[in-house]
Design a protein around this motif. Structure first.
Motif, PDB file in Angstrom:
ATOM      1  N   ALA A  35      -6.601  -2.824   2.872  1.00 63.22           N
ATOM      2  CA  ALA A  35      -6.151  -1.613   3.571  1.00 63.22           C
ATOM      3  C   ALA A  35      -5.556  -0.605   2.590  1.00 63.22           C
ATOM      4  CB  ALA A  35      -5.127  -1.987   4.639  1.00 63.22           C
ATOM      5  N   PHE A  36      -4.795  -1.096   1.612  1.00 63.94           N
ATOM      6  CA  PHE A  36      -4.237  -0.211   0.585  1.00 63.94           C
ATOM      7  C   PHE A  36      -5.352   0.491  -0.174  1.00 63.94           C
ATOM      8  CE2 PHE A  36      -0.120  -2.112   1.238  1.00 63.94           C
ATOM      9  CZ  PHE A  36       0.789  -1.181   0.742  1.00 63.94           C
ATOM     10  N   LEU A  37      -6.352  -0.260  -0.615  1.00 64.13           N
ATOM     11  CA  LEU A  37      -7.460   0.325  -1.366  1.00 64.13           C
ATOM     12  C   LEU A  37      -8.193   1.371  -0.526  1.00 64.13           C
ATOM     13  CD1 LEU A  37      -8.967  -2.862  -3.077  1.00 64.13           C
ATOM     14  CD2 LEU A  37      -7.766  -0.978  -4.206  1.00 64.13           C
ATOM     15  N   TYR A  38      -8.401   1.052   0.730  1.00 65.50           N
ATOM     16  CA  TYR A  38      -9.116   1.959   1.622  1.00 65.50           C
ATOM     17  C   TYR A  38      -8.362   3.260   1.825  1.00 65.50           C
ATOM     18  CZ  TYR A  38     -10.785   3.781   6.120  1.00 65.50           C
ATOM     19  OH  TYR A  38     -11.242   4.591   7.130  1.00 65.50           O
ATOM     20  N   VAL A  39      -7.084   3.162   2.168  1.00 65.37           N
ATOM     21  CA  VAL A  39      -6.303   4.367   2.473  1.00 65.37           C
ATOM     22  C   VAL A  39      -6.096   5.226   1.224  1.00 65.37           C
ATOM     23  CG1 VAL A  39      -4.092   5.237   3.310  1.00 65.37           C
ATOM     24  CG2 VAL A  39      -5.173   3.280   4.430  1.00 65.37           C
ATOM     25  N   TYR A  40      -5.798   4.609   0.098  1.00 70.76           N
ATOM     26  CA  TYR A  40      -5.618   5.380  -1.128  1.00 70.76           C
ATOM     27  C   TYR A  40      -6.912   6.089  -1.518  1.00 70.76           C
ATOM     28  CZ  TYR A  40      -0.847   4.351  -2.640  1.00 70.76           C
ATOM     29  OH  TYR A  40       0.527   4.335  -2.761  1.00 70.76           O
ATOM     30  N   ALA A  41      -8.047   5.410  -1.331  1.00 67.84           N
ATOM     31  CA  ALA A  41      -9.324   6.036  -1.655  1.00 67.84           C
ATOM     32  C   ALA A  41      -9.581   7.236  -0.745  1.00 67.84           C
ATOM     33  CB  ALA A  41     -10.447   5.012  -1.534  1.00 67.84           C
TER      34      ALA A  41
END
Length: 301
Positions: free
Chosen positions: A31-37
């Motif tokens: 989720a972190f990777l997705y939102v930051y991207a």
């Protein structure tokens, strides 16, 4: 004995706990990777691909956990992965709200794109993570003001809710599909292992009448499957898959699909597949006959 494979619906406590706990834990960094991207890549078309990638990554992880835990109950795995998909969706909202609370100056990347600098506050993240009601109560306010724009038009209200529904649908569906399919895949209760998938090297003639193919094979007419001559170029053919466990002669199942090769305007080919039948039981002597006919070699027990 059924002609088609039927899951035993057996589970292990360790397998269920592994899926739930490890799946929930894996959803957080994803989720972190997705939102930051999404936050730092201000292009809507790429963001759609990122959502698909997020869902696919979740499905991949949950499938691996289902397989490792030897969970053969599709219904239970389906409900658990639906819940894990919703958890992943909730976590990504918590990450987004945390970044939103630390938002600073907006930097332009030209006339059509921009991004906002932000900082991450762990206390805000943990507080929001444990307060679902507070997080969900923010969504109507965000929908009213809008969270992003395209071609200088801020998307808000009904259309933003529609985008959010599509997003959660993608995340949940992708989270559910692959692990559910894994739980329904052939498993040998005797050997305690999943069946190996063997795709026959030689193709079959296309199965033009799928219902006739089903009835013929269910009636043990194995000659119904004809080998496609290697010197016959065609864009439409049949593909044969065999699922077997070397240590369990009774665990052998056949799946068929029609394959169509399509070419786009740039000349790039792609495959379109349609299932004909799935997991039809195959007697051991027929297994060897089919392997010889379609040029396949079985793994020894």
């Amino acid at each position: 004995m059924s002609q088609y494979y039927q899951p035993s619906n057996r589970i292990t406590v360790g397998g269920v706990l592994g899926l739930v706990l490890l799946g929930a834990a894996a959803a957080v960094p994803l989720a972190f990777l997705y939102v930051y991207a999404v936050w730092y890549i201000p292009f809507i078309y790429i963001n759609v691909l990122l959502t698909l990638g997020f869902g696919a990554a979740l499905g991949f992880v949950f499938k691996k956990l289902t397989k490792a835990g030897k969970l053969r109950n599709p219904a239970l795995v389906g409900w658990l992965t639906l819940a894990l998909g919703l958890w992943a969706w909730y976590v990504q909202w918590v990450v987004y709200i945390t970044l939103l609370s630390g938002a600073g100056e907006t930097e332009s990347l030209g006339s059509r794109a921009s991004f906002t600098h932000t900082s991450f506050d762990t206390d805000i993240f943990l507080g929001a993570l444990t307060s679902p009601s507070a997080v969900l109560s923010m969504l109507p306010r965000l929908a009213e003001s809008g969270t992003w724009s395209i071609f200088s038009v801020t998307i808000s209200g009904f259309f933003l809710y529609l985008v959010w529904c599509i997003e959660v649908g993608i995340i949940v569906l992708f989270s559910w599909f692959r692990p559910h399919a894994q739980a329904a895949a052939p498993f040998s209760e005797l050997a305690g292992q999943w069946a190996q998938k063997l795709t026959f090297p030689q193709s079959a003639l296309a199965f033009a009448d799928t219902e006739a193919t089903k009835k013929a094979l269910e009636a043990a007419d194995w000659d119904h499957m004809e080998v496609l001559p290697s010197d016959t170029p065609t864009a439409h053919f049949g593909r044969v898959h065999l699922y077997h466990v070397p240590a369990d002669p009774d665990c052998c199942y056949l799946s068929l699909e029609n394959v169509t090769i399509e070419t786009d305007k740039n000349g790039k080919p792609s495959e379109k597949t349609t299932d004909v039948l799935e997991y039809l039981r195959v007697p051991e002597p027929i297994r060897h006959q089919l392997c010889a006919r379609f040029g396949a070699q079985l793994t020894p027990a």
